[in-house]
Each structure stands twice: as structure tokens, then as C-alpha cells.
Design a protein around this motif. Structure first.
Motif, PDB file in Angstrom:
ATOM      1  N   HIS A 127       0.824  -1.197   0.000  1.00 53.28           N
ATOM      2  CA  HIS A 127       0.000   0.000   0.000  1.00 53.28           C
ATOM      3  C   HIS A 127       0.866   1.257   0.000  1.00 53.28           C
ATOM      4  N   ILE A 128       0.337   2.343  -0.582  1.00 55.27           N
ATOM      5  CA  ILE A 128       1.129   3.574  -0.695  1.00 55.27           C
ATOM      6  C   ILE A 128       1.446   4.165   0.684  1.00 55.27           C
ATOM      7  N   GLY A 129       0.551   3.932   1.655  1.00 56.85           N
ATOM      8  CA  GLY A 129       0.832   4.406   3.013  1.00 56.85           C
ATOM      9  C   GLY A 129       2.013   3.655   3.604  1.00 56.85           C
ATOM     10  N   ASN A 130       2.071   2.342   3.339  1.00 57.09           N
ATOM     11  CA  ASN A 130       3.235   1.546   3.743  1.00 57.09           C
ATOM     12  C   ASN A 130       4.475   2.097   3.068  1.00 57.09           C
ATOM     13  N   ALA A 131       4.345   2.347   1.760  1.00 60.97           N
ATOM     14  CA  ALA A 131       5.506   2.798   0.982  1.00 60.97           C
ATOM     15  C   ALA A 131       6.066   4.099   1.549  1.00 60.97           C
ATOM     16  N   LEU A 132       5.179   4.990   1.959  1.00 57.76           N
ATOM     17  CA  LEU A 132       5.636   6.247   2.561  1.00 57.76           C
ATOM     18  C   LEU A 132       6.419   5.962   3.835  1.00 57.76           C
TER      19      LEU A 132
END
Ligand SMILES: [Zn+2]
Ligand SMILES: [Zn+2]
Length: 852
Positions: A50-55
Motif C-alpha cells: 500500500h502507498i501508506g506503507n511505501a511512505l
């Protein structure tokens, strides 16, 4: 070798991805270096990162790479938090089954298979994004090597009395058919109806008439005079007819409804409080599947909603229900399926919550940003019951316990028997009663029981490695403060009497470009892989670096990603220009070199301070500002002529560029691992990820050198402006530039202006000479009407010296006219040594350009 014009991020990122060795980032358990262990969040293996994880991972990687370069022994482990309901649901969906259609073992295996496949996919994404993960410290919570530790933590806490089993009301999701913890209940405002009922001698108001069968008492406020005579009497529950006591309790609000409330087991948390305080009986009207039980009489078997509708109709007909009012109410729902939760009393396993211990330990941890600590403190203050850790599911860590088939006694496993599944394996010793027949516990553990020992696990707990707790950093989203942070603090304190980490770093949520939470239905959903494909990992990482400050929500922005690509290309052009010119041989610097080196060292100092404070956005912006404005737009323009020339000045510029590009590569390494590696590879043999962070050379930070450099830069800019205002090409030569200033070296100004420059001290001795009288047609037109034109001509032809007194006398058509200085302007020019010159003033410097 000449570098290609375009920065081909795709080819370069792929190249380094295939070159780097995992061992570059391994933690060394025997190192003498200071440790820096990061307790990374184990993501749920959905298959998509997920993009939140990626951040969050970008932040972790910035820190990990920075700390490594600062000489720390860094561990950046990767965990996988496998267990849980979402995978069970997915397996049911993919295989078209429900969990009860296959055996427990078969179902569990299906979950394991799906999870294994998903982890493999996500590993690829993690690598592609350039994260410097320590794969030698990967952990997978569904593996016996990990869940054995979860079980050991259970046994240890049980033996110390921190875990116990009890019949106690718990939050229950009737759809998922499992107990859930408070942290998994989401409260939402919903419209509901307040029903007013004739209740024997009293009138009560309730939002949950379907619980009438579970009514165990009626309560009033002891100060409410209307009802004092009923206290301690009995009333009959309508419809069902059983008698309940009227009790007095201070927490009844006399202004709500009729001031009389019914207590059911259980309508809400308040019912539980009253039930405990007044030692009331238990009447179960709702079962584990959300259906009405036998005590609900004719309503038995109905869902709670069906029962509510039916009983309201019946009570209206019978004249029991006499009024209904709309009401806004906060209703608790399951975090997973949004079904309203029920409170059921069941035999469950609980972990004791000692609020003071948690608050005290939280205070020993540094919170970044510090205001986030309040969230944990507030949450701790609202905990009313202990943490219910048993779940009635399958894919989770088994609770290592059995029940004796003879005497019913609970037997909890010994640590040395672990890991085990009690539904598969009997205990190796008999019950105290002598029986060897057991039923294995089918309940499993809350997945937070797995992940809340991650800090202990990565720090070497229960392994042949030394125990290195506390870890140095816990990076996580603020949305899981009440779960992951809270439970980890609790467990670390309870198991080892230690804080789990020195520092917790909170990151915000990623919002879609429209400022809303990302969701597929809103069509604002972005996956990191898509960004990497279009713009490369380094561009994605730049968005993460500059998108916002840690702790605050960040809007995903394609514009920032594209700007990131553009910056890479700009940097690449700088490097491409510089490469043929650089040299690692020191030479004596010119003022412009010293100016750049002072700015560069100031940058290193600023970046070091900001990285220590986890201010990634500020750090990256400072580097970008330096590279773009100072290095590319100014230094290179100023030093170009030296670089193309010969002599000591050339060598100084070559060395300055070398030092600057070397330093910039290292400053950029935590943020742009691919780009910095590519650039550094053209300078040196080793990887930029295995060298040290640049050191500040304080002796090169010099305010005077910076002032001199700024002056040179501004003078050059003024000369360029002069040329363009006079329609000259930028490389055209100007004759006779003289600069009156304190400068001692004008080589770069001369080079950039492509003209000879003479340095002078003091101030030039100008002579001001009037050149022409310029008529003011507005004034003349008003005063002289048709004669204005000849007067203007006469003014232009007049000797300007005649106007020295401020007015001039002219003869027009034999008439003498005196004009004052409102009718004209005296234009002047400056002369130096008899020649007309143009003068530019830049700060304290005066630049004199002789006109042709
Ligand atoms: Zn649910
Ligand atoms: Zn027994």
C-alpha cells in the motif's frame, strides 16, 4: 566516457538493483559499532504494498541509510504480520468455501499458501523501491519460529498472572463470530430512535427494545424526587413479564428520556458497569451469531434487527410503546466488516492492563512529533476492561492450552513444549486429576499478540543472539497508536520490564490527489508500482521526502513526482557537464570556489542536524536548493571559463567540483539510492551506500568568503542584465569594465562577462554632464496649446547648460518665453576621465562600463 544526455532511470535503477548484494545491509550481531535497531512495522501480506506503507518505508529507509553512513550498526528488518481475518475471508472467497466446510488444518494450509504467495509479490515491490532491508532478519509471524515466541510470551505472562481466563463481557462481532478488542471497535454516529415504553408503574426510554428480554434491572438517579419512592421495589418487564429491581445510581441522567433507564445484559458499556457494580444477574438474549435466544420467547431465532421491528409493532398494538423520538447515537462497529458490535459475556482470555505502567513507559520513549504522545495517554485513560486476546477464528497463533476431559481444568503448555497447536497435539503430561484425556483450546490469539513482540523479536529475544532491547526506533502510522504502540509498550514492560524503543516516529496517512482518503471507489487510488513504472523509484522517494512533515497527512501528488524526475534530470546535466572537468587533486581556491565550499559545508551541517531530527522534507529541500540554485545556476556559470581555460584557476575549479559532487552524492544517498550510486560510481570504486556521511569542515564555513562570492555573483548578474537591456548577446565583449570594490580577484567575472575587467579601489571620480533637455509635453500642451510643438523642438535643440539655474529663456517667433523646470527634464550622463560611461551599482561595488 561521456555520459548520455538523458537520465535513463529505468535502465540505471534496474542495473543497480541487480548489482547490489543483500549482505551490504546485514546487521552485525558482533559489531563494536553503536547499534541502531529499527522495529519496522510488519505489513499485512495482502499481496499489494500500500502507498501508506511505501511512505512509511521511505522514511525508514532514509533513517536506515543515514544512520549506516553515520557509523551505526543498523538493522532494518522486514516482518510479515500474517494472521487474521482478512486472509481467512480472502481464502473463503478464492476457494468458494466457508471455513467450516474444510478441516481446521486444511483451512489453515490454504491461508498459509495464499500468504506465502503474497509475501513473494510484496518482496519484489520492496526491492524495486530501493529499500535497504536486512533480509537476514526477515520474520514471518505464521512460521513456527515466530509464533513459538508469541506462545512463549503467552505462557510467561500466564505464569506471572498477567494473562487469565474469565467469563466477562467482551465486544463481539456477530458477523465475524469472534470477540474483538476495544481497539478494533470503530465508533460512528448513526441515526436511531428512542422508544418510550410503559414499564409497569414507570415509563422508560430505550434505543434497544429488542433487548427487553435481557432486562435485569431498572435504574433512576437517587436525587430524582419523581422516582425515589420506587427505589428497591420491583417492576414487571413488559411483554416478557419477569420482575426486576428498581435501583438508584448516580450515573443515570434525569434529563434523558423519562429519567428511567433499563439495564440489559448487555446494551452498551454502561450496562456492563452497572451489572458489575450492582451484582446483577445475567440474561443472554443474543447468541454468538447475532440471533435472539430462547429467552426472547416468540422472537427467538430472529436477527436483532428483525426482533426490533417485530417487538416495536407488537408494543405499539398493545399500547406499551407510546412515543418515539429521533436520536443521534454513537454506535460501535467491527473494524473489519462494519457490523454493529454486541457485548456478550463469554469465557475469554485476557491480558491485564496496568495503565500506570504503560504511561510511565511511554514517558521514557521520545515521541516524534511529541504531540502524538497525548493520543496514547488519552486512549490508556479510556480502557475499562482488560485486553481480550482470544479470537474464535482459525488462521492465528494457537493458544497453547488444553481442557481436561475429566475434571475440566485448564492446562497451559510449558515453554519447552512450544511451538505447538493444542488441537493437533496433546500435552506430554497428565492432568492433576490423573486423566490424560484433553480437549485442545480452539480459540486463537489476537494478531496483535504476534506483532506486539516484534521489538523483542528483532532485538534477539529468545534466540541464541544477545538481547539488544530497547530497539532504537519504532516507525509507524499514527492510526495504530492505540493498538500496535500501546500493546508493544504493554508487552515489553510486562515481559522484560523495559521500554521497547528509545524513539517512536509517527507518520501520517497518504491522501489521494483530491485530498480524500484513498479508496478504489473514489478513483483516487494510487499504487507505488504504478509511480515507479512511470517515473522511477527515486522520483517516488522524492515525493515521500518532500511531501510533508512526519506526523502529518500527506497528499499524493503526481506533480511532485514529475518535479522529482525533473530534478534528477537537472542533477544529471550538472554531473554530465562536470564529469570531464573534475579532478581529485587539490589546488588553491579562488574566492568563488571558497564561496561554494562554504555554502556546501553549511549545507552538510544543516542536513546533519535535520536528519538527526527526522526532518526529511527540510533536508531534501536544502539539498535541492543548493544543487539547483547555487551549484547549477551560479557556480558552474561563474567557473565555466576557468574550466575551459588553463592554469591554477582551472585546477581549483576542477577540484571544487569534485568535492561538491562527491559530497552531494553522499547527501543524496539516503533519498535517491539509485541516482547517487550511479553518480558516485563515476567518482570512486566503492558503493556510496558503504561510505560515510560527509563531515563538516568548519574551517571552510566563512561569512566573508560567502559575502565575496555573493558580490561576484551579483556583479556578474548585473553585467548580464546590462547586456540584455542593451540588446547585446550574452557572450559579446564589453570594452573597459572597471569595478570599484574590495574584490581582489575578478577572473570569474571577466570569464562570465567575456570581457576584460580592471579592479579599482576607492570611489570613481565622476563628472556629471547635462546632455539634453527633454520637454514635458503634458505641461507644455496645457500652457501653450498650438505653440507647444515648436517650443519642444527649441528645448531639444537648446544647449542644456543654459538651464543650469533651473529655468531657461527661449525665443520663439521673436517672443521670449521663460520655462521653469516643470516643463522639461535635464538628462545627464556621467563621465569618467572625459569619457561617457554607464554605471551599475551592486551593493557597495560600483561598476563602470565605458560606452562605445
Ligand atoms: Zn466483523
Ligand atoms: Zn483433570
Amino acid at each position: 566516457m561521456e555520459l548520455p544526455k538523458e537520465y535513463d532511470y529505468n535502465a540505471i535503477e534496474e542495473k543497480w538493483l541487480n548489482t547490489w548484494q543483500d549482505s551490504m545491509f546485514y546487521f552485525d550481531w558482533n559489531s563494536k559499532k553503536p547499534q541502531f535497531i529499527i522495529d519496522t512495522p510488519p505489513p499485512y501480506p495482502t499481496g499489494n504494498f500500500h502507498i501508506g506503507n511505501a511512505l512509511n518505508w521511505c522514511y525508514i529507509d532514509f533513517v536506515a541509510r543515514y544512520k549506516r553512513m553515520r557509523g551505526f550498526n543498523v538493522m532494518f528488518p522486514e516482518g510479515w504480520d500474517c494472521h487474521g481475518l482478512p486472509t481467512e475471508v480472502k481464502v473463503e472467497e478464492l476457494n468458494g468455501i466457508t471455513k467450516s466446510q474444510v478441516s481446521r488444518e486444511e483451512f489453515r494450509q490454504m491461508c498459509v499458501d495464499l500468504t506465502t504467495k503474497n509475501i513473494e509479490r510484496m518482496r519484489k515491490s520492496l526491492r524495486r523501491l530501493g529499500f535497504s532491508i536486512d533480509w537476514s532478519n526477515e520474520y514471518i509471524t505464521m512460521d513456527p519460529s515466530y509464533f513459538g515466541k508469541t506462545q512463549a510470551s503467552f505462557v510467561k505472562m500466564y505464569e506471572r498472572g498477567n494473562i487469565y481466563q474469565q467469563n466477562h463481557p467482551v465486544n463481539w462481532c456477530p458477523r465475524c463470530e469472534t470477540a474483538i478488542a476495544f481497539a478494533e471497535v470503530e465508533y460512528d454516529a448513526r441515526d436511531t430512535v428512542l422508544n418510550f415504553l410503559n414499564f409497569d408503574k414507570l415509563q422508560i426510554a430505550t434505543t434497544r427494545p429488542e433487548l427487553l428480554a435481557a432486562c435485569v434491572a431498572v435504574a433512576v438517579n437517587p436525587d430524582d424526587e419523581r422516582y425515589s419512592k420506587y427505589v428497591n421495589t420491583e417492576v414487571k418487564v413488559p411483554v416478557f413479564g419477569h420482575a426486576v429491581k428498581v435501583i438508584a445510581d448516580k450515573s443515570v441522567d434525569p434529563t434523558f428520556g423519562t429519567g428511567v433507564v433499563m439495564i440489559c445484559t448487555f446494551g452498551d458499556k454502561q450496562d456492563v458497569r452497572w451489572w458489575v457494580e450492582h451484582k446483577l444477574p445475567l440474561r443472554k438474549a443474543i447468541d454468538k451469531t447475532g440471533k435472539m435466544t430462547g429467552i426472547a420467547g416468540k422472537y427467538a431465532g430472529m436477527s436483532t434487527d428483525e426482533c426490533k421491528k417485530a417487538i416495536i409493532e407488537d408494543m405499539k398494538t398493545a399500547g406499551i410503546l407510546y412515543k418515539q423520538e429521533k436520536l443521534d447515537q454513537n454506535v460501535g462497529a467491527c473494524w473489519r466488516c462494519k457490523t454493529p458490535i454486541e457485548i456478550l459475556s463469554e469465557r475469554q482470555w485476557f491480558v491485564k492492563i496496568v495503565a500506570e505502567d504503560i504511561l510511565k513507559t511511554a514517558n521514557e520513549v521520545t515521541w516524534v512529533p511529541d504531540y502524538m504522545k497525548v493520543r496514547l495517554e488519552n486512549w490508556t485513560g479510556t480502557m475499562e476492561w482488560d485486553w481480550c486476546i482470544s479470537r474464535q477464528r482459525i488462521f492465528a497463533t494457537p493458544i497453547p492450552a488444553w481442557y481436561c476431559a475429566e475434571c475440566g481444568k485448564t492446562k497451559v503448555a510449558k515453554e519447552e513444549w512450544l511451538p505447538l497447536d493444542p488441537t493437533q497435539k496433546a500435552p506430554p503430561e497428565a492432568c492433576e486429576c490423573g486423566s490424560t484425556k484433553f480437549r485442545g483450546e480452539e480459540d486463537v490469539l489476537d494478531t496483535w499478540m504476534d506483532s506486539s513482540i516484534s521489538a523483542l523479536h528483532v532485538s534477539g529475544w529468545l534466540s541464541d543472539k544477545p538481547l539488544l532491547l530497547p530497539a532504537q526506533l519504532r516507525p509507524q502510522g499514527y492510526d495504530i497508536i492505540r493498538t500496535w504502540a500501546f500493546y508493544t509498550i504493554l508487552r515489553s514492560k510486562s515481559l522484560l520490564d523495559k521500554k521497547p524503543w528509545d524513539t517512536i516516529l509517527l507518520n501520517g496517512m497518504v491522501l489521494g490527489e483530491d485530498g480524500h482518503k484513498m479508496s478504489k471507489s473514489r478513483n483516487n487510488f494510487i499504487v507505488p508500482e504504478e509511480v515507479v513504472k512511470k517515473n522511477g523509484a527515486d522520483a517516488f522517494r522524492q515525493w515521500a521526502a518532500i511531501g510533508g512533515t512526519t506526523g502529518s497527512d500527506i497528499i499524493f501528488s503526481w506533480k511532485d513526482v514529475v518535479a522529482g524526475s525533473r530534478f534528477l534530470q537537472k542533477l544529471w546535466s550538472i554531473v554530465r557537464f562536470s564529469m570531464p572537468h573534475i579532478s581529485d587533486k587539490p589546488a588553491s581556491f579562488t574566492p568563488v570556489d571558497l564561496w561554494l565550499l562554504s555554502k556546501l559545508n553549511r549545507l552538510v551541517k544543516e542536513c546533519t542536524e535535520k536528519m538527526d531530527d527526522y526532518q526529511f522534507d527540510e533536508t531534501f529541500k536544502a539539498i535541492r536548493g543548493f544543487a539547483w540554485d547555487i551549484l547549477a545556476d551560479n557556480y558552474i556559470e561563474l567557473a565555466k571559463s576557468r574550466l575551459y581555460g588553463d592554469g591554477e584557476g582551472k585546477r581549483a575549479a576542477q577540484y571544487t567540483l569534485y568535492v561538491t559532487i562527491d559530497t552531494l552524492s553522499r547527501l543524496l544517498a539516503p533519498f535517491l539510492p539509485y541516482f547517487s550510486e550511479e553518480v558516485y560510481s563515476h567518482l570512486k570504486k566503492e558503493s556510496v551506500h558503504q561510505v560515510l556521511w560527509p563531515q563538516v569542515d568548519e574551517s571552510l564555513i566563512d561569512a566573508d568568503a560567502e559575502a565575496t562570492g555573493e558580490l561576484i555573483k551579483d556583479i556578474t548578474a548585473a553585467i548580464r542584465r546590462y547586456k540584455s537591456e542593451h540588446g547585446m548577446a550574452l557572450n559579446s565583449e564589453l570594452k573597459g569594465i572597471e569595478i570599484y570594490s574590495s574584490l581582489t580577484d575578478a577572473s570569474d567575472i571577466a570569464g562570465a562577462a567575456n570581457s576584460e575587467v580592471k579592479l579599482k579601489t576607492g570611489t570613481p571620480d565622476f563628472e556629471t554632464v547635462p546632455t539634453v533637455l527633454k520637454p514635458n509635453m503634458k505641461v507644455l500642451g496645457k500652457m501653450y496649446r498650438s505653440r507647444a510643438k515648436p517650443i519642444a523642438e527649441a528645448l531639444l535643440n537648446a544647449d542644456p547648460k543654459l538651464a543650469a539655474s533651473g529655468s531657461i529663456e527661449l525665443t520663439i517667433d521673436n517672443e521670449k518665453i521663460t520655462l521653469d523646470n516643470s516643463s522639461f527634464t535635464v538628462e545627464k550622463e556621467r563621465h569618467l576621465k572625459g569619457k561617457a560611461v554607464d554605471v551599475l551599482e551592486v551593493g557597495s561595488a560600483v561598476i563602470v562600463i565605458t560606452r562605445k
